[in-house]
Design an enzyme around this catalytic site. Structure first.
Site, PDB file in Angstrom:
ATOM      1  N   ASP A  75       0.855  -1.186   0.000  1.00  0.00           N
ATOM      2  CA  ASP A  75       0.000   0.000   0.000  1.00  0.00           C
ATOM      3  C   ASP A  75       0.890   1.235   0.000  1.00  0.00           C
ATOM      4  OD1 ASP A  75      -2.353   1.447  -0.074  1.00  0.00           O
ATOM      5  OD2 ASP A  75      -3.114   0.718   1.844  1.00  0.00           O
ATOM      6  N   ASP A  76       0.294   2.365  -0.346  1.00  0.00           N
ATOM      7  CA  ASP A  76       1.062   3.604  -0.366  1.00  0.00           C
ATOM      8  C   ASP A  76       1.356   4.095   1.051  1.00  0.00           C
ATOM      9  OD1 ASP A  76      -1.629   4.234   0.127  1.00  0.00           O
ATOM     10  OD2 ASP A  76      -1.695   5.919  -1.261  1.00  0.00           O
ATOM     11  N   ASP A 129      -2.075   4.600   7.775  1.00  0.00           N
ATOM     12  CA  ASP A 129      -2.462   5.751   8.586  1.00  0.00           C
ATOM     13  C   ASP A 129      -2.875   5.260   9.970  1.00  0.00           C
ATOM     14  OD1 ASP A 129      -3.754   7.997   9.747  1.00  0.00           O
ATOM     15  OD2 ASP A 129      -4.286   8.778   7.786  1.00  0.00           O
TER      16      ASP A 129
END
Length: 173
Positions: free
Chosen positions: A108-109, A112
């Site tokens: 994933d980028d 969070d």
């Protein structure tokens, strides 16, 4: 004096060049770390943000089997910044490919809060989770990452941005 900054005021702007460099760095960090004599069986991108980094990682590591998992964990906030909600899987990767996740790189980028990766980790507990960027709350969900940013930093990815003319701060003549 209280801090009333909007999310974009503590922003970390990522260019296409930067995401490419950081994704290549992620690939180098993952190279030779797979369970099969250092090799990985497949790359699974978490859509949508993980698609560009997964493409770069799979190219750099010569992994030809690539799939996606689509997880929705944000919803529009009605003109406000997006808000997180309960994560749900919208599309799963091939079940025969995945098994318990052994030998699979899930990319994933950004992590969070960690809600998305927590859900995917429950499905594939033996997969290796890698993100380009990580925030402190989600860091425990990631096995490998490149850059950590503070929890209150808003990351602007190049696929979310558009180039446009901006008026000068003082005058137009």
């Amino acid at each position: 004096m209280s801090d009333h900054r909007l999310p974009h005021e503590k922003g970390f702007h990522i260019s296409w060049d930067q995401i490419h460099r950081d994704s290549r760095a992620l690939a180098w960090r993952l190279d030779g770390q797979g369970p099969d004599d250092g090799a990985w069986r497949a790359v699974v991108a978490i859509t949508r943000g993980g698609m560009a980094p997964a493409m770069i990682v799979s190219r750099e590591l010569d992994i030809r089997t690539v799939d996606t998992i689509s997880v929705k964990s944000y919803h529009a906030g009605g003109g406000k910044a997006d808000k997180q909600s309960d994560a749900e899987v919208l599309k799963s990767p091939d079940a025969d490919l995945m098994g318990d996740g052994t030998g699979i790189l899930i990319i994933d980028d950004l992590v969070d809060s960690g809600k998305t990766l927590e859900l995917v980790r429950e499905l594939y507990p033996n997969a290796h989770f890698a993100t380009v960027y990580a925030k402190p709350k989600g860091r425990p969900m990631v096995d490998t990452f490149i850059t950590e940013v503070s929890q209150d930093t808003w990351i602007f990815f190049p696929w979310d941005m558009a180039l446009q003319y901006v008026e000068p701060y003082r005058g137009t003549d």
